[in-house]
Scaffold this active site. Sequence first.
Site, PDB file in Angstrom:
ATOM      1  N   LYS A 189       1.037  -1.097   0.059  1.00 36.21           N
ATOM      2  CA  LYS A 189       0.049   0.073   0.291  1.00 36.21           C
ATOM      3  C   LYS A 189       0.835   0.802  -0.124  1.00 36.21           C
ATOM      4  O   LYS A 189       0.530   2.389  -0.833  1.00 36.21           O
ATOM      5  CB  LYS A 189      -0.634   0.516   1.364  1.00 36.21           C
ATOM      6  CG  LYS A 189      -2.379  -1.338   0.889  1.00 36.21           C
ATOM      7  CD  LYS A 189      -2.755  -1.252   2.109  1.00 36.21           C
ATOM      8  CE  LYS A 189      -4.063  -2.015   2.092  1.00 36.21           C
ATOM      9  NZ  LYS A 189      -4.922  -2.317   3.347  1.00 36.21           N
ATOM     10  N   GLN A 222      -4.266  -1.898   9.437  1.00 33.92           N
ATOM     11  CA  GLN A 222      -5.060  -2.662   8.898  1.00 33.92           C
ATOM     12  C   GLN A 222      -5.387  -3.864  10.054  1.00 33.92           C
ATOM     13  O   GLN A 222      -5.312  -3.755  10.659  1.00 33.92           O
ATOM     14  CB  GLN A 222      -3.634  -3.010   8.804  1.00 33.92           C
ATOM     15  CG  GLN A 222      -2.843  -4.094   7.921  1.00 33.92           C
ATOM     16  CD  GLN A 222      -3.699  -4.382   6.414  1.00 33.92           C
ATOM     17  OE1 GLN A 222      -3.391  -3.540   5.638  1.00 33.92           O
ATOM     18  NE2 GLN A 222      -4.371  -5.365   5.818  1.00 33.92           N
ATOM     19  N   ASP A 281     -10.860   3.201   4.372  1.00 34.78           N
ATOM     20  CA  ASP A 281     -11.438   1.709   4.222  1.00 34.78           C
ATOM     21  C   ASP A 281     -13.316   1.806   3.651  1.00 34.78           C
ATOM     22  O   ASP A 281     -13.929   0.622   4.021  1.00 34.78           O
ATOM     23  CB  ASP A 281     -10.603   0.791   5.356  1.00 34.78           C
ATOM     24  CG  ASP A 281      -9.912   0.237   5.053  1.00 34.78           C
ATOM     25  OD1 ASP A 281      -9.865   0.011   3.537  1.00 34.78           O
ATOM     26  OD2 ASP A 281      -9.006  -0.193   5.539  1.00 34.78           O
TER      27      ASP A 281
END
Lengths: 291, 291
Positions: free
Chosen positions: B52, B96, B119
């Site tokens: 990422k 994460q 997200d």
Amino acid sequence: MLLLEGKSVSKALRAKVKEEIAALSSAVKRVPGLAVILVGEDPASQVYVRNKEKACEEVGITSYSYRLPHDIGQENLIKLIRELNADDRVDGILLQLPLPEGLNTQACLQAIDPRKDVDGLHPENQGRLALGLKALRPCTPAGTLFLLDYYKYDLEGKNCVVLGRSHLVGRPLAMMLNDKTMNATVTMCHSKTRNLKEICRQADFIFLAIGRPRFLTPDMVKEDAVIIDIGINRTEDGLCGDADFKALEGKVAAMTPVPGGIGLMTISQLLENTMQAWKYAMGLIRLEDLA
Amino acid sequence: MLLLEGKSVSKALRAKVKEEIAALSSAVKRVPGLAVILVGEDPASQVYVRNKEKACEEVGITSYSYRLPHDIGQENLIKLIRELNADDRVDGILLQLPLPEGLNTQACLQAIDPRKDVDGLHPENQGRLALGLKALRPCTPAGTLFLLDYYKYDLEGKNCVVLGRSHLVGRPLAMMLNDKTMNATVTMCHSKTRNLKEICRQADFIFLAIGRPRFLTPDMVKEDAVIIDIGINRTEDGLCGDADFKALEGKVAAMTPVPGGIGLMTISQLLENTMQAWKYAMGLIRLEDLA
């Protein structure tokens, strides 16, 4: 064929709510309060609102009525909502839909404090529902699940078809049925669905929420299907659902009537939601303990 | 059989993001920033996070890394998230997952400012999605739709089966496919679904997100089906998807490979989301204009 009677189930839910309020309210020294806002003069909305207020009285919830002219204006309406958000007597705020033209429905709904959003339409509550977290849930789908539970239906692994994808009914209902508490297999259908008849004929449970009078006919169902009719349509012959009740009667395993079915569950669930919001506001339960 | 290549589609999306950032950043005098938080030492998570960060660099997004020990503690983690919420250089915050034991995932995700929730996991964003409003959307389903659009698939009225009901992938994907912008007929399946083979054999599109290596086999699909494999499984023979790619190859109309399929789209969509959040933070677009 089993007639799934909203009347008796709704009575059971209201009795439970009434009892719980009676048991708890002396300790917290306040009964639950529901603010009901009706903007404009839509006749159907007037009937709904009156029924909701009457139901509140029946179970010991104080209702506060706000009848506003159709030209109240967005700012004034939101100002009222903000006042009600801050009003300690008010546990739930119900904004009767549809709103008259010129008002932004989403902006008004989002102005309601999520903890007082007894219709479960605030993004935060819809999001919590999507995430499988406890939330104030839209009344019609939540009331529908209460009815299914009352009749002891186990939907795990069953093929459920949900017709209609409104944010009030179809979409949240599909999410709830698909959830790990229910474990149903859910197919979401709508006006663009091509092979609807075929899909419905495979369904163990069909949930109708499209607002088309007598849409579901015997050729679209299998014999042991259970039909949950959430549609309420005004026709020349009076109220009817989205299922052709007369034609289907005796040809399926079970069916809800219209009127006398899910409509009653919707109002009863509003009372349950208001009580839940009250219990939360009073510190009697945590967010994770919402019913 | 058409191979739906994440590689080229992902490249197209990244090129678009890079171009847009280059064109806009001189005017607003700041490039987008993404804060990446990794708690603990999960090897797979470390790889994801590095990928990422590399992808950010490629398109002109500044990434800020936070590697935290597994025993950082809930309060410290939330304190960091709050600081990042207030940090003007940071447009997106990526926590994460999965988090190490002892941390409350929901509490941490809900601490992220919804406007920085790249997200798409905050209840507010999930709720906006459910309500059909524009929102920062979970990267994997949004990236999946980008891929389908790139290959010019029209899903209106098509039978789509979504296997898996995670909050990250299956449920939001089902909501998006069912939405009025896509108009697909969606069946949501999972481990409790009884007649899965029969259901899959009727599907025009099958979306796999269950994390079971080579689960989908040729007997479960019809000839002209399109298979979108979202699963990423580590096996003794390396990475593989939820579809038995070798067995299905040539027996369906189109399929995504694993690796080289949806996984790449997920990262590209994260870049797109970060750019969207930046444009919103910079006042270049309104919430209703989110892509």
